[in-house]
Design an enzyme around this catalytic site. Structure first.
Site, mmCIF file in Angstrom:
data_model
loop_
_atom_site.group_PDB
_atom_site.id
_atom_site.type_symbol
_atom_site.label_atom_id
_atom_site.label_comp_id
_atom_site.label_asym_id
_atom_site.label_seq_id
_atom_site.Cartn_x
_atom_site.Cartn_y
_atom_site.Cartn_z
ATOM 1 N N ASN A 43 61.528 -13.732 77.255
ATOM 2 C CA ASN A 43 61.519 -13.981 75.805
ATOM 3 C C ASN A 43 61.835 -12.762 74.942
ATOM 4 O O ASN A 43 61.236 -12.583 73.876
ATOM 5 C CB ASN A 43 60.148 -14.535 75.357
ATOM 6 C CG ASN A 43 59.969 -15.952 75.827
ATOM 7 O OD1 ASN A 43 59.531 -16.168 76.956
ATOM 8 N ND2 ASN A 43 60.329 -16.909 75.006
ATOM 9 N N LYS A 131 62.612 -18.381 88.471
ATOM 10 C CA LYS A 131 63.755 -17.679 87.875
ATOM 11 C C LYS A 131 63.609 -16.172 88.092
ATOM 12 O O LYS A 131 64.540 -15.501 88.525
ATOM 13 C CB LYS A 131 63.836 -17.986 86.376
ATOM 14 C CG LYS A 131 64.997 -17.295 85.697
ATOM 15 C CD LYS A 131 64.857 -17.266 84.197
ATOM 16 C CE LYS A 131 63.900 -16.203 83.766
ATOM 17 N NZ LYS A 131 63.721 -16.068 82.326
ATOM 18 N N HIS A 151 69.863 -20.298 79.060
ATOM 19 C CA HIS A 151 71.296 -20.226 78.738
ATOM 20 C C HIS A 151 72.137 -20.862 79.847
ATOM 21 O O HIS A 151 73.036 -21.664 79.588
ATOM 22 C CB HIS A 151 71.711 -18.767 78.520
ATOM 23 C CG HIS A 151 70.873 -18.090 77.483
ATOM 24 N ND1 HIS A 151 70.963 -18.392 76.151
ATOM 25 C CD2 HIS A 151 69.894 -17.161 77.595
ATOM 26 C CE1 HIS A 151 70.081 -17.665 75.474
ATOM 27 N NE2 HIS A 151 69.422 -16.918 76.330
#
Ligand code: SF4
Length: 227
Positions: A43, A131, A151
């Site tokens: 983030n 991830k 994304h």
């Protein structure tokens, strides 16, 4: 179905390589450094992630020192990277996990392990998601793993490689079978680059996009504007 999507991914990959080349992972990347850097990247943007990491290393030059430093001090050092209370906890938990299980604060050995074992083992630590660990495997170990962030998820869905509303966790599982084998790193980086330059989250620049011939989103908007 999968073969069609695999073939489509190969075509997209080649078009992206024509645009952006074939990015290569760094050489001799320290795996634990990469893991902490990736934890700091949640983030936030690359600039603030790097500033937070630099501050951390400046004040606490070894991971053993970080592990023994009170969490609040780590939080202060990484504040610029955002979510500092949570991230400082993740860093401390990660270092404790490594120290408790293997003693030495070094992770270079994981590159020789089965990547799935690495994923299963390290996602037990709070803050290390699928991830995160696959970014580390791909970027530091050159493992053929294709991490999916928001994304990558957006662009894979627009291209029609995965269903429109697929969440990142599902996209990761689907893309494991679809991305061009041996190309995970360059495909990942080139999709990220394409997202920054052309396939932006809001207002993608479809008219000038080299991928539009293969893009489900483009076909859909073209169809709706021609009606
Ligand atoms: S055509 Fe549009 S939606 Fe499709 S990949 Fe290109 S920019 Fe993204």
């Amino acid at each position: 179905m999968s073969k069609r999507l695999r073939d489509k991914a190969v075509k997209i990959d080649l078009l992206l390589e024509e645009l952006y080349g074939v990015p290569q992972p760094g050489k001799n990347v320290n795996v634990l450094d990469e893991l902490i850097l990736t934890l700091l990247s949640h983030n936030t943007n690359d600039i603030n992630r790097d500033k937070g990491y630099a501050e951390l290393r400046k004040h606490y030059p070894t991971w053993e020192v970080v592990r023994k430093t009170p969490r609040k001090k780590i939080e202060n050092a990484i504040r610029i990277a955002g979510l500092a209370p949570a991230k400082s906890g993740y860093i401390k938990d990660t270092l404790d996990f490594i120290s408790d299980n293997w003693g030495k604060l070094d992770l270079n050995w994981i590159c020789k392990k089965d990547p799935q074992w690495v994923e299963d083992t390290f996602t037990q630590v709070k803050g290390i998601g699928v991830k995160t660990i696959n970014v580390v495997l791909s970027f530091a170990c050159n493992a053929d793993r294709f991490p999916v962030d928001t994304h990558i998820n957006r662009i894979c869905a627009r291209l029609g490689l995965v269903p429109e509303n697929s969440p990142p966790e599902k996209t990761y599982k689907l893309m494991a079978d679809i991305f061009p084998k041996g190309k995970a790193f360059s495909f990942h980086i080139n999709i990220i680059t394409h997202g920054r330059k052309t396939c932006k989250a809001r207002n993608p620049l479809c008219a000038e996009c080299n991928l539009k011939k293969h893009c489900s989103y483009y076909k859909k908007i073209k169809l709706s504007t021609s009606q």
